[in-house]
Design a protein around this motif. Structure first.
Motif, PDB file in Angstrom:
ATOM      1  N   PRO A 148       0.820  -1.225   0.000  1.00 21.59           N
ATOM      2  CA  PRO A 148       0.000   0.000   0.000  1.00 21.59           C
ATOM      3  C   PRO A 148       0.844   1.262   0.000  1.00 21.59           C
ATOM      4  O   PRO A 148       0.465   2.278  -0.572  1.00 21.59           O
ATOM      5  CB  PRO A 148      -0.825  -0.136   1.294  1.00 21.59           C
ATOM      6  CG  PRO A 148      -0.870  -1.609   1.572  1.00 21.59           C
ATOM      7  CD  PRO A 148       0.449  -2.145   1.084  1.00 21.59           C
ATOM      8  N   LEU A 151       1.712   2.225  -3.495  1.00 18.08           N
ATOM      9  CA  LEU A 151       0.562   2.845  -4.161  1.00 18.08           C
ATOM     10  C   LEU A 151       0.395   4.293  -3.715  1.00 18.08           C
ATOM     11  O   LEU A 151       0.086   5.173  -4.528  1.00 18.08           O
ATOM     12  CB  LEU A 151      -0.708   2.050  -3.843  1.00 18.08           C
ATOM     13  CG  LEU A 151      -0.850   0.685  -4.517  1.00 18.08           C
ATOM     14  CD1 LEU A 151      -2.082  -0.035  -3.982  1.00 18.08           C
ATOM     15  CD2 LEU A 151      -0.960   0.827  -6.027  1.00 18.08           C
ATOM     16  N   GLN A 152       0.589   4.550  -2.426  1.00 21.05           N
ATOM     17  CA  GLN A 152       0.449   5.919  -1.921  1.00 21.05           C
ATOM     18  C   GLN A 152       1.489   6.844  -2.549  1.00 21.05           C
ATOM     19  O   GLN A 152       1.193   7.992  -2.906  1.00 21.05           O
ATOM     20  CB  GLN A 152       0.602   5.920  -0.388  1.00 21.05           C
ATOM     21  CG  GLN A 152      -0.541   5.237   0.359  1.00 21.05           C
ATOM     22  CD  GLN A 152      -1.810   6.082   0.381  1.00 21.05           C
ATOM     23  OE1 GLN A 152      -1.868   7.171  -0.182  1.00 21.05           O
ATOM     24  NE2 GLN A 152      -2.843   5.565   1.018  1.00 21.05           N
ATOM     25  N   LEU A 155       0.408   7.573  -6.119  1.00 22.34           N
ATOM     26  CA  LEU A 155      -0.719   8.514  -6.125  1.00 22.34           C
ATOM     27  C   LEU A 155      -0.236   9.930  -5.830  1.00 22.34           C
ATOM     28  O   LEU A 155      -0.667  10.898  -6.483  1.00 22.34           O
ATOM     29  CB  LEU A 155      -1.761   8.080  -5.093  1.00 22.34           C
ATOM     30  CG  LEU A 155      -2.969   9.016  -4.907  1.00 22.34           C
ATOM     31  CD1 LEU A 155      -3.724   9.190  -6.217  1.00 22.34           C
ATOM     32  CD2 LEU A 155      -3.893   8.484  -3.816  1.00 22.34           C
ATOM     33  N   GLN A 213      -8.969   0.855  -2.601  1.00 23.17           N
ATOM     34  CA  GLN A 213      -9.297   2.275  -2.475  1.00 23.17           C
ATOM     35  C   GLN A 213      -8.215   3.155  -3.094  1.00 23.17           C
ATOM     36  O   GLN A 213      -8.514   4.093  -3.843  1.00 23.17           O
ATOM     37  CB  GLN A 213      -9.477   2.631  -0.992  1.00 23.17           C
ATOM     38  CG  GLN A 213     -10.817   2.182  -0.412  1.00 23.17           C
ATOM     39  CD  GLN A 213     -11.016   2.719   0.994  1.00 23.17           C
ATOM     40  OE1 GLN A 213     -10.091   2.713   1.801  1.00 23.17           O
ATOM     41  NE2 GLN A 213     -12.212   3.174   1.296  1.00 23.17           N
ATOM     42  N   VAL A 214      -6.960   2.859  -2.775  1.00 26.20           N
ATOM     43  CA  VAL A 214      -5.876   3.662  -3.334  1.00 26.20           C
ATOM     44  C   VAL A 214      -5.793   3.455  -4.842  1.00 26.20           C
ATOM     45  O   VAL A 214      -5.529   4.393  -5.602  1.00 26.20           O
ATOM     46  CB  VAL A 214      -4.534   3.305  -2.660  1.00 26.20           C
ATOM     47  CG1 VAL A 214      -3.412   4.191  -3.201  1.00 26.20           C
ATOM     48  CG2 VAL A 214      -4.623   3.463  -1.156  1.00 26.20           C
ATOM     49  N   ALA A 217      -8.252   5.642  -6.546  1.00 26.20           N
ATOM     50  CA  ALA A 217      -7.788   7.031  -6.570  1.00 26.20           C
ATOM     51  C   ALA A 217      -6.707   7.225  -7.625  1.00 26.20           C
ATOM     52  O   ALA A 217      -6.667   8.251  -8.317  1.00 26.20           O
ATOM     53  CB  ALA A 217      -7.265   7.424  -5.185  1.00 26.20           C
TER      54      ALA A 217
END
Length: 416
Positions: A148, A151-152, A155, A213-214, A217
């Motif tokens: 995750p 991914l952050q 993003l 969710q990520v 986005a």
């Protein structure tokens, strides 16, 4: 590790091991120690360590090295420095010494650190950050273990780029918009690759909810990025329509600005010499504001790299005007066809023209149907995008019997 190791950094009574983000770092401590060993010290020392470790790890057919082989292979390095580097790598656990066979080999942390460095260096020539982040996410998706945190980071970078592009558009500066469009073209392949990865992630029903969710986005951010190409093109076209043409010379205000930006300060001063008979002293200008502006312009403002900019000939200006006129005619022809559509129509009927450039231009106009920003313009393009039609495409292509266009995305136009 002792609980009081980080006591000087945190509030009294806090056990550092209770911090989730720190606990994740502590679990990876052997690998972080390997990186610390490689990168601690001066720049020259670090580069020599990396050089030797990469050479040692790059021999896949015979991964173990004898001391004699190391001496021979690294004969171009000072023997004292060579032995110092090997001792540091061995003492800190990146190299393992097999005393029974008298051979060196990479340790597990050493191999992991070397793989991470290899992944990073392969993106040194392009947009290193976005390329590296996209590669990390793609690698995690391929093995079914997406972090995750990766991914952050992806993003965040996409949002930063989108913010930079929006600032360029808001500036209304043709030079900044051109620079932003060039940057978008440089990262385009990574945005497209990221889009493919996000489709796979979102299609995986077993993925963690937080990852989903990520990923959603990221997909939205990538969609905004992909739309930017059309936005840049429209804004540049608007600015082109506002250019001031200098008589019949074929020159525009943009050509003059480009040329002036390529002159040195001495040349600019020479151009203005003897044009003013007095020194202007505007009473409305406040000295501290002038100082702030001057400080920004001279120190903080990032300047574009020097580029060669030659003034175009009048023939070139005439050809540009001809191209714009041709595109206007094509847009009007397409509008005349579309405004009469009241039932579903094949895409080929609307976009297929005599040549490939005409067909591509028509298809690019259809992609703007329903675009709220384009509808604000005062042109035939704005009238076209306001039409009550929707472009629906399929995941297939049609093979055409056409001299310039071999295939075309299968689709249709539907009244709404």
């Amino acid at each position: 590790m002792h609980a009081d190791t980080f006591s000087e950094f945190f509030q009294p009574g806090l056990d550092a091991r209770d911090l989730g983000p720190l606990a994740a770092l502590l679990r990876a401590k052997p690998y972080l120690d390997a990186l610390i060993t490689l990168f601690r010290g001066g720049e020259d020392e670090v580069l020599v360590r990396l050089l030797m470790l990469r050479e040692i790890g790059g021999r896949a057919d015979a991964p173990r090295w004898s001391p004699q082989e190391l001496d021979s292979h690294f004969a171009y390095i000072n023997p004292v420095k060579r032995d110092t580097v090997l001792k540091r790598l061995r003492d800190n656990g990146l190299l393992v010494w097999d005393s029974d066979n008298a051979l060196y080999s990479l340790s597990e942390p050493g191999r992991v650190a070397l793989a991470a460095i290899a992944t990073l260096t392969q993106f040194a020539d392009g947009d290193a950050e976005l390329g590296y982040l996209t590669a990390q996410v793609a690698a995690g998706q391929a093995v079914g273990n997406i972090a995750p945190e990766a991914l952050q980071h992806l993003l965040a970078r996409l949002n930063e780029l989108h913010g930079d592009f929006e600032e360029a558009l808001e500036s209304q500066s043709e030079f900044q918009i051109r620079s932003a469009r060039a940057k978008l073209e440089a990262v385009w392949r990574w945005v497209e690759k990221g889009t493919e990865v996000m489709r796979s992630v979102l299609a995986d029903e077993t993925a963690d909810h937080a990852v989903h969710q990520v990923a959603q986005a990221i997909a939205l951010a990538q969609g905004r990025m992909l739309r930017m190409a059309g936005v840049f093109q429209r804004r540049l076209a608007e600015l082109a329509a506002q250019r001031v043409h200098l008589g019949q010379s074929g020159l525009t205000s943009t050509n003059v600005a480009d040329w002036l930006r390529g002159r040195s300060q001495e040349q600019l001063a020479a151009l203005g010499r003897d044009l003013l008979s007095y020194h202007p002293e505007p009473a409305f200008a406040v000295s501290d504001i002038l100082l702030d502006v001057a400080e920004f312009e001279l120190i903080e403002r990032e300047r574009a790299d020097e580029t060669a900019s030659a003034l175009p000939t009048s023939e070139l200006a005439a050809s540009v005007s001809a191209v714009e006129a041709e595109r206007l005619l094509l847009a009007e022809e397409l509008y005349s066809y579309l405004k009469d559509i009241d039932i579903t129509a094949p895409l080929t009927d609307a976009v297929l023209a005599d040549s490939y450039p005409e067909t591509a231009y028509r298809l690019s106009l259809l992609s703007l149907l329903g675009d709220a920003e384009a509808a604000l313009e005062q042109s035939v393009v704005a009238d076209l995008v306001k039409l009550p039609l929707a472009l629906v495409t399929e995941d297939a292509v049609d093979e055409l019997d056409h001299p310039d266009v071999a295939t075309l995305t299968r689709g249709r136009l539907e009244p709404i």
